[in-house]
Enzyme design. Structure first.
Site, mmCIF file in Angstrom:
data_model
loop_
_atom_site.group_PDB
_atom_site.id
_atom_site.type_symbol
_atom_site.label_atom_id
_atom_site.label_comp_id
_atom_site.label_asym_id
_atom_site.label_seq_id
_atom_site.Cartn_x
_atom_site.Cartn_y
_atom_site.Cartn_z
ATOM 1 C CB ALA A 250 -34.078 1.512 4.198
ATOM 2 C CB ALA A 251 -36.279 -1.521 -0.542
ATOM 3 N N GLY A 252 -35.641 1.515 -1.317
ATOM 4 C CA GLY A 252 -35.178 2.600 -2.406
ATOM 5 C C GLY A 252 -34.076 3.302 -2.096
ATOM 6 C CG ASP A 253 -33.461 5.357 1.386
ATOM 7 O OD1 ASP A 253 -34.023 6.118 0.709
ATOM 8 O OD2 ASP A 253 -33.980 5.239 2.662
HETATM 9 O O1 RIB Z 1 -36.671 5.548 3.394
HETATM 10 C C1 RIB Z 1 -36.666 5.082 4.691
HETATM 11 C C2 RIB Z 1 -36.482 5.927 5.528
HETATM 12 O O2 RIB Z 1 -37.859 6.867 5.741
HETATM 13 C C3 RIB Z 1 -36.543 5.474 7.066
HETATM 14 O O3 RIB Z 1 -35.433 5.101 7.589
HETATM 15 C C4 RIB Z 1 -37.272 6.518 7.672
HETATM 16 O O4 RIB Z 1 -36.355 7.337 8.559
HETATM 17 C C5 RIB Z 1 -37.764 7.649 6.869
HETATM 18 O O5 RIB Z 1 -36.886 8.536 6.495
#
Ligand code: RIB
Length: 308
Positions: A250-253
């Site tokens: 989730a770092a990219g998110d």
């Molecule tokens: O970017 C990370 C996410 O990728 C995770 O939370 C997982 O659910 C996938 O969608």
């Protein structure tokens, strides 16, 4: 501040930490297991909400044991959830995540209710999506519906940021409607066929992606190598901050959410990328997807003690 919408996936992440990934046919003993809220779309919405953005989530969940965990995490992060589709007889999206001792991850997603982010759903929410200033998209929900959405939106607003993850062909995707595309270095290599192993490689590949897609700019998120911005006239490198990484999930998110919040506040692209780099760096210092996404005060404190 301008409003933000995220259209994308919501998943429950089933996360196993292990020293190293098993080879095909091999069994390894893991170190820990947990489940938490995730999904690229929901993670980006959570990042926007925690970092001070005015954000709404659009997506779909099932009616199962995990549904409440997904909604609760969004609500507690100041994300509006009124437009999330709740699908009878379906299960929520699930992501099986392995994390190794080097904080790298491998992910397999079972879409579940995310498959219901279809053309009918998109059609029903277009008036709301037309009214926002910023729109965040990824590729974890059905591509035909995302394509339809881009075709229906007016030409200039909202501004659209696409995270091309998981990487898939954009050949028939109306990429010229995007404002910014944010691949990581692996996705950039996959999308262009050019090596991204060096800074020069990223410069060439990001220029190629700019040319072939018609987007305004490419922003490559390259983890510990930092972020690289390309708009055809400028190629800028923003080094990563030095942190002790335990889990890159989730770092990219977190990066995309932070970037959009900063831009929605009227900050320059350079300032927004520094803010996003800080949010992404903090995210890798804790385990899990949404549990590791920082709040605004954490990012601001971190930036005061900036360590590049
Ligand atoms: O970017 C990370 C996410 O990728 C995770 O939370 C997982 O659910 C996938 O969608």
């Amino acid at each position: 501040m301008k409003s933000i919408a995220v259209v994308g996936s919501l998943n429950i992440d089933l996360v196993t930490h292990m020293e190293r990934f098993p080879k095909p046919g091999e069994t390894v003993i893991g170190q820990s297991f947990r489940y938490n809220a995730g999904g690229k779309g929901a993670n980006q919405a959570v990042a926007c909400g925690r970092l001070g953005g005015e954000v709404s989530m659009f997506g779909a969940i099932g009616k199962d044991f995990f549904a409440n965990t997904l909604l609760q995490s969004l609500k507690e992060s100041n994300v509006r959830i009124d437009d999330i589709r709740i699908c009878d007889g379906m299960f929520c999206g699930v992501a099986h995540i392995w994390v190794d001792a080097g904080a790298e991850n491998s992910i397999a997603v079972i879409p579940g209710a995310n498959a219901k982010v279809d053309v009918n759903y998109v059609e029903s929410v277009i008036p709301k999506l037309t009214a926002v200033s910023w729109l965040l998209l990824q590729l974890e929900t059905p591509l035909p519906a995302t394509t339809y959405l881009l075709e229906q939106l007016p030409p200039y607003t909202p501004r659209i940021v696409l995270d091309p993850a998981p990487a898939q062909s954009l050949d028939r995707f109306p990429t010229q409607r995007l404002w910014l595309i944010t691949p990581n270095e692996h996705e950039l290599q996959w999308l262009t066929g050019l090596s991204t192993a060096t800074d020069e490689g990223i410069e060439h590949a990001s220029y190629r992606l700019l040319e072939t897609t018609g987007v305004q700019a490419v922003l490559c998120k390259a983890g510990s190598r930092g972020a690289y911005f390309q708009d055809g006239s400028r190629f800028l490198h923003f080094p990563a901050y030095c942190v002790d990484a335990v889990d890159s999930t989730a770092a990219g998110d977190a990066f995309n959410g932070a970037l959009t919040v900063a831009l929605s506040e009227g900050r320059s692209i350079e300032s927004a990328i520094r803010f996003a780099n800080a949010a992404g760096s903090l995210c890798v210092t804790a385990k899990g997807a949404q549990p590791s996404i920082p709040w605004r005060k954490d990012v601001e404190t971190f930036l005061q003690t900036e360590r590049v």
